[in-house]
Design an enzyme around this catalytic site. Sequence first.
Site: not given
Length: 289
Positions: A43, A116, A153
């Site tokens: 990331e 995300k 993540c």
Amino acid sequence: MRPVSVAATQMACTWDRDANVARAEALIRRAAASGANVILIQELFETPYFCKDHAPRHFDLAHPLEGHPAVEHFRALARELSVVLPVSVFERANRAFFNSLAMVDADGAVVGTYRKSHIPEGPGYHEKFYFSPGDTGFRVFDTRFGRIGAAICWDQWFPESARAMALAGAEILLYPTAIGSEPQDPSLDSSAHWQRTMQGHAAANVMPLVASNRIGTEQGEKYTMTFYGSSFIASHTGEKVAEADRETEAVITATFDLDEVRRYRESWGVFRDRRPELYRPLLSLDGRG
């Protein structure tokens, strides 16, 4: 048979953006030379993890996805090596900012993007200051080497994310990551918990999973954080089949026959026996449906 080789990389990052891109490229070339078809970079690999601080100057790091310098660089590399490259970037979209991933196919084409969905906020992980919650929904991308689900993540802690991608037809799950020490509690080491959570996603959805994390110690204005690497690949039963250590720049690989995995998944019956009508509590924060 439909064999696909996947790879995870891990590396430390500095404020020399060009050097970080070059280091990521070198790891990708190593993975491709080992036969990898799908190669996952960590990331936000272009810079240190800037979310350690509330620093408005870091918004200058963001670029629009169209013509994004990192995406364009790795499009050319994907085309040269004939590999699939999910590229994690800081995206500027007019007045909005997202933590995004561009899925680059083996011909260099961007087949889609993901923003995300779950944005953390805690000591050293001040992502809500920088990123709006993603508006793409969970995405599955058709690539030369299979249907790939990719999230980012903090998304990896939510089983709903993995299940949504599996239901949409994913054959492999990918999670680029930046996680390490907890500044408020130096005794807390979440690395094993982090791995077990994703191993559960692989096992429950009966598909391989790849996680790529960063390494190194980074100094922020208020916090110093050490990222614990431990990038890994899990099989469709949740077993770790490849794992990097906590401190070393690394490339790890594994090969899966996606047809064989599909047959195993179908025979196991976890999707056949689902009861969506009973899952209404998932549609609310307080479980009332």
